[in-house]
Design an enzyme around this catalytic site. Structure first.
Site, mmCIF file in Angstrom:
data_model
loop_
_atom_site.group_PDB
_atom_site.id
_atom_site.type_symbol
_atom_site.label_atom_id
_atom_site.label_comp_id
_atom_site.label_asym_id
_atom_site.label_seq_id
_atom_site.Cartn_x
_atom_site.Cartn_y
_atom_site.Cartn_z
ATOM 1 N N THR A 50 0.794 -1.338 0.090
ATOM 2 C CA THR A 50 -0.039 0.015 0.039
ATOM 3 C C THR A 50 0.994 1.384 -0.146
ATOM 4 O O THR A 50 0.658 2.177 -0.720
ATOM 5 C CB THR A 50 -0.888 0.156 1.315
ATOM 6 O OG1 THR A 50 -1.658 -1.108 1.163
ATOM 7 C CG2 THR A 50 -2.072 1.242 1.183
ATOM 8 N N THR A 51 1.896 1.380 0.961
ATOM 9 C CA THR A 51 2.583 2.591 0.745
ATOM 10 C C THR A 51 3.708 2.536 -0.240
ATOM 11 O O THR A 51 3.817 3.825 -0.823
ATOM 12 C CB THR A 51 3.618 2.296 2.310
ATOM 13 O OG1 THR A 51 2.819 2.210 3.499
ATOM 14 C CG2 THR A 51 4.551 3.488 2.156
ATOM 15 N N TYR A 142 -1.851 -10.782 3.272
ATOM 16 C CA TYR A 142 -1.728 -9.272 3.643
ATOM 17 C C TYR A 142 -3.210 -9.180 3.852
ATOM 18 O O TYR A 142 -4.021 -8.822 2.977
ATOM 19 C CB TYR A 142 -1.071 -8.476 2.551
ATOM 20 C CG TYR A 142 -1.289 -7.118 2.476
ATOM 21 C CD1 TYR A 142 -1.512 -6.453 3.924
ATOM 22 C CD2 TYR A 142 -0.740 -6.084 1.592
ATOM 23 C CE1 TYR A 142 -1.493 -5.017 3.942
ATOM 24 C CE2 TYR A 142 -0.675 -5.038 1.773
ATOM 25 C CZ TYR A 142 -1.043 -4.437 2.771
ATOM 26 O OH TYR A 142 -1.005 -2.844 3.197
ATOM 27 N N LYS A 172 0.457 -10.463 7.381
ATOM 28 C CA LYS A 172 0.719 -9.209 7.577
ATOM 29 C C LYS A 172 -0.824 -8.517 7.970
ATOM 30 O O LYS A 172 -1.774 -8.561 7.143
ATOM 31 C CB LYS A 172 0.935 -8.207 6.618
ATOM 32 C CG LYS A 172 1.165 -6.792 7.000
ATOM 33 C CD LYS A 172 1.500 -5.899 5.594
ATOM 34 C CE LYS A 172 1.500 -4.458 5.928
ATOM 35 N NZ LYS A 172 1.693 -3.547 4.717
ATOM 36 N N GLY A 198 -0.030 -4.467 11.454
ATOM 37 C CA GLY A 198 0.278 -3.284 10.407
ATOM 38 C C GLY A 198 -0.333 -1.918 10.586
ATOM 39 O O GLY A 198 -0.428 -1.037 9.725
ATOM 40 N N ASP A 200 0.573 0.980 12.825
ATOM 41 C CA ASP A 200 1.712 1.505 13.541
ATOM 42 C C ASP A 200 1.488 1.857 14.855
ATOM 43 O O ASP A 200 2.222 1.860 15.744
ATOM 44 C CB ASP A 200 2.447 2.558 12.714
ATOM 45 C CG ASP A 200 3.106 1.741 11.512
ATOM 46 O OD1 ASP A 200 2.546 0.608 11.216
ATOM 47 O OD2 ASP A 200 3.755 2.593 10.604
ATOM 48 N N GLU A 201 0.544 2.706 14.952
ATOM 49 C CA GLU A 201 0.319 3.486 16.458
ATOM 50 C C GLU A 201 -0.292 2.378 17.269
ATOM 51 O O GLU A 201 -0.720 2.953 18.668
ATOM 52 C CB GLU A 201 -0.991 4.506 16.265
ATOM 53 C CG GLU A 201 -2.232 4.292 15.244
ATOM 54 C CD GLU A 201 -2.153 4.202 14.078
ATOM 55 O OE1 GLU A 201 -3.354 4.518 13.365
ATOM 56 O OE2 GLU A 201 -1.218 3.924 13.492
ATOM 57 N N VAL A 215 4.894 -4.560 10.376
ATOM 58 C CA VAL A 215 5.279 -3.832 8.932
ATOM 59 C C VAL A 215 4.346 -2.658 8.692
ATOM 60 O O VAL A 215 3.216 -2.486 9.082
ATOM 61 C CB VAL A 215 4.609 -5.009 7.620
ATOM 62 C CG1 VAL A 215 4.775 -4.361 6.132
ATOM 63 C CG2 VAL A 215 5.038 -6.333 7.729
ATOM 64 N N SER A 217 4.541 2.024 7.315
ATOM 65 C CA SER A 217 5.383 2.949 6.873
ATOM 66 C C SER A 217 6.263 3.787 7.786
ATOM 67 O O SER A 217 7.240 4.328 7.297
ATOM 68 C CB SER A 217 4.373 3.956 6.305
ATOM 69 O OG SER A 217 3.304 4.494 7.060
#
Length: 308
Positions: A50-51, A142, A172, A198, A200-201, A215, A217
């Site tokens: 995606t990123t 994913y 993922k 996936g 991140d926060e 995984v 960004s």
């Protein structure tokens, strides 16, 4: 590369560098690899996801990027996971064969997102047809329902999956449904599947219930800080781990309110690394100068526990 090494810890979801006129820019990949390894202490990457605007790229572009990352990452990176998902089964199979031919550490596939699978068997059928084209390459599902619209629970998908996909290694997991993730880990620990989170926060929450790593960004430019969070969690020093997670969340909360997506991630990465990542591909549009200035100031204002 050492593909036999267990995939764990941080995996940077790489952005795709582009020239000002919108062509992929392979010339900076070598610099990108060195930056991730030396500056962020990240040695695993996830390409064409995606990123990386994977589904906005042509099949030829995706192959060229995969080849360049493999070439430049040789003897520097531990794992290069290539996302080979596509709307077309034939294209996805072609990408899987290519990833196998160039020696990728693993391949990953999202669910098709236009004509969608409606149940486990339909999804598994698609994944199996792709995985079978790379029969010696570790395979990862994913899961990103916010983008694909496919909300089949991973817990359900995993039942008997190795019988259909012998190369299946893990997931993922890019969803906020921590109950689904917890049930997967609870049921599948004996099979030693890898679960890479996936969102991140929310990584610390996923680690607490058994995720193997992540995984994302932000590991492109906050990899070193997040690695310190992983170290604190492993000690365990949960108070310190929370500090890192809260500060990452503080930055992300700030930029999300401004409007944060792939285009803005490219701008932040350019600002932090000094490597020109260029614009996104339409229909995405580039980050505004106002966003770039505010995001840069916010990131520089954060005082991390290590004093940096």
């Amino acid at each position: 590369m050492t593909p036999r090494k267990k995939l764990e810890g941080l995996v940077a979801a790489t952005v795709t560098p582009m020239t000002p006129d919108g062509r992929i820019n392979l010339s900076v990949i070598h610099q990108y690899v060195d930056y991730l390894v030396s500056e962020q202490n990240v040695k695993n990457i996830f390409v064409n996801g995606t990123t990386g605007e994977g589904l906005s790229l042509s099949i030829q572009e995706r192959k060229q990027l995969a080849e360049e990352w493999m070439c430049q990452g040789k003897d520097k990176l531990d794992h290069v996971i290539i996302h080979v998902g596509a709307l077309s089964l034939l294209e996805s199979q072609e990408l899987a064969r290519h990833a196998a031919a160039i020696g990728a550490s693993g391949i990953a596939v999202i669910a098709p997102s236009f004509f969608k699978p409606t149940n486990k068997d339909e999804l598994l059928g698609f994944l199996q047809k792709v995985a079978s084209e790379a029969p010696t390459v570790p395979f990862y599902y994913y899961h990103i329902p916010a983008m694909t619209g496919v909300k089949i629970r991973v817990e359900e998908l995993l039942d008997g999956i190795r019988e259909q996909i012998p190369t299946f290694q893990g997931v993922k997991f890019s969803d906020t449904d921590l109950l689904d993730l917890a049930q997967c880990i609870n049921k599948k620990e004996r099979e030693q599947f890898v679960f890479l989170y996936g969102v991140d926060e929310q990584l610390l929450s996923a680690l607490a219930i058994g995720a193997n790593g992540a995984v994302g960004s932000t590991y492109n430019y906050l990899g070193r800080k997040t690695n310190l969070m992983l170290q604190a969690f492993a000690k365990p020093d949960l108070a310190l781990a929370r500090k890192y997670q809260f500060l990452t969340g503080e930055f992300l909360s700030f930029v999300i309110k401004l409007g944060f997506g792939v285009a803005q991630t490219k701008a932040v990465m350019t600002s932090v690394s000094g490597i020109p990542m260029g614009p996104p591909r339409l229909p995405l549009v580039g980050a505004s100068e106002e966003f770039i200035a505010k995001a840069k100031a916010k990131l520089e204002s954060i005082v991390w526990p290590d004093g940096d």
